[in-house]
Motif scaffolding. Structure first.
Motif, short mmCIF file in Angstrom:
data_model
loop_
_atom_site.label_atom_id
_atom_site.label_comp_id
_atom_site.label_asym_id
_atom_site.label_seq_id
_atom_site.Cartn_x
_atom_site.Cartn_y
_atom_site.Cartn_z
N ARG A 63 -30.64 46.17 -71.51
CA ARG A 63 -30.80 44.80 -72.26
C ARG A 63 -30.26 43.57 -71.71
O ARG A 63 -30.54 42.59 -71.55
N GLY A 64 -29.12 43.77 -70.74
CA GLY A 64 -28.09 42.74 -70.32
C GLY A 64 -28.94 42.67 -69.01
O GLY A 64 -28.79 41.32 -68.31
N ALA A 65 -29.66 43.43 -68.31
CA ALA A 65 -30.17 43.27 -66.82
C ALA A 65 -31.40 42.29 -66.99
O ALA A 65 -32.14 42.16 -67.98
N THR A 66 -31.47 41.44 -65.98
CA THR A 66 -32.80 40.27 -65.95
C THR A 66 -33.46 40.87 -64.41
O THR A 66 -32.74 41.32 -63.61
N VAL A 67 -34.85 40.15 -64.65
CA VAL A 67 -35.48 40.23 -63.76
C VAL A 67 -34.96 39.39 -62.39
O VAL A 67 -35.17 39.61 -61.11
N ASP A 68 -34.53 38.30 -62.75
CA ASP A 68 -33.97 37.22 -61.90
C ASP A 68 -32.49 37.91 -61.11
O ASP A 68 -32.57 37.74 -60.12
N ALA A 69 -31.95 38.55 -62.01
CA ALA A 69 -30.58 39.35 -61.10
C ALA A 69 -31.31 40.39 -60.24
O ALA A 69 -30.52 40.53 -59.27
N ILE A 70 -32.16 41.08 -60.63
CA ILE A 70 -32.53 42.30 -59.84
C ILE A 70 -33.36 41.75 -58.63
O ILE A 70 -32.96 41.96 -57.43
N LEU A 92 -42.53 40.31 -59.09
CA LEU A 92 -43.34 40.71 -60.10
C LEU A 92 -44.68 40.90 -59.23
O LEU A 92 -45.55 41.25 -60.69
N TYR A 93 -44.82 40.62 -58.16
CA TYR A 93 -46.08 41.29 -57.45
C TYR A 93 -46.07 42.71 -57.58
O TYR A 93 -47.19 43.07 -57.44
N TYR A 94 -44.90 43.14 -57.27
CA TYR A 94 -44.75 44.57 -57.29
C TYR A 94 -44.55 45.47 -58.62
O TYR A 94 -45.07 46.69 -58.60
N PHE A 95 -43.94 44.56 -59.51
CA PHE A 95 -43.55 45.29 -60.66
C PHE A 95 -43.68 44.35 -61.74
O PHE A 95 -43.33 43.21 -61.71
N PRO A 96 -44.81 44.30 -62.81
CA PRO A 96 -45.06 43.24 -63.77
C PRO A 96 -43.93 42.60 -64.73
O PRO A 96 -44.06 41.92 -65.57
N SER A 97 -43.04 43.73 -64.75
CA SER A 97 -41.94 43.59 -65.96
C SER A 97 -40.67 44.35 -65.64
O SER A 97 -40.72 45.17 -64.80
#
Length: 204
Positions: free
Chosen positions: A31-38, A50-55
């Motif tokens: 829940r705390g993780a974000t795509v931006d942080a990754i 997001l080209y590699y993983f849509p979500s």
């Protein structure tokens, strides 16, 4: 297994994302993780990720499936034709090594289990169960041959998982109690578990 249609760069970037996601998910939870942080941890832009993983969910699922595959590799290696004591000792040693070398991955997997395995329930009921059933038959064969004492093979496997992964999932507690910040706790833990399990399995 890498998709053969992917280029080397695409495969490398997916691995970068997965490695970064393990750290972020282990640190912040799903829940705390974000795509931006990754993306930031992976050293790439969010659109590129997001080209590699849509979500985020797709990344998380990929991470968990890879972790489970790695976690089950030592169990796959349990060989019916080998000496039971040597096979089980090797399995214990490899599981302790994984607790030492991949603590974040172990805690991430444990957290998924504590959440009820919403992202892996199908894999647990399918691939994992099939493998455990197969290796339970290996242990039963050793029992029939009189090479180890009669025990429930499933609970033996559960006990090995629980005792070895404790050294990763509860590492701060282990270090606090032992006062050991080096690798001694893993070496000593492996030696203790070999004695515990192998003595308990010896035919009587």
């Amino acid at each position: 297994m890498p998709n053969p249609r992917r280029t080397r760069i695409q495969t490398e970037n997916r691995l970068r994302i997965v490695a970064a996601a393990i750290d972020i998910f282990a640190q912040d939870g799903f829940r705390g993780a974000t795509v931006d942080a990754i993306a930031e941890r992976a050293g790439m832009s969010k659109p590129n990720l997001l080209y590699y993983f849509p979500s985020k969910e797709a990344i998380y699922r990929e991470v968990l499936e890879r972790l489970l595959d790695d976690w089950l590799a030592p169990l796959r290696a349990l060989d019916e034709t080998g000496d039971p004591a040597a096979e089980i000792a090797a399995y214990l040693d490899r599981k302790i090594e994984m607790a030492r070398d991949f603590p974040a991955e172990s805690r991430l997997f444990a957290n998924e289990m504590l959440r009820g395995a919403p992202n892996l329930s199908d894999v647990l009921a399918g691939e994992l169960k099939a493998l455990v059933d197969e290796k339970a038959e290996v242990i039963r064969a050793w029992i029939r041959q009189g090479r180890i004492r009669p025990i429930d093979p499933y609970h033996l496997i559960f006990a090995i998982w629980a005792t070895t992964q404790h050294y990763a999932d509860f590492d701060p507690q282990v270090r606090a109690v032992l006062g050991d910040d080096g690798e001694g706790r893993f070496h000593d833990g492996a030696a203790f578990l070999r004695t515990l399990f192998l003595d308990g399995l010896r035919p009587r």
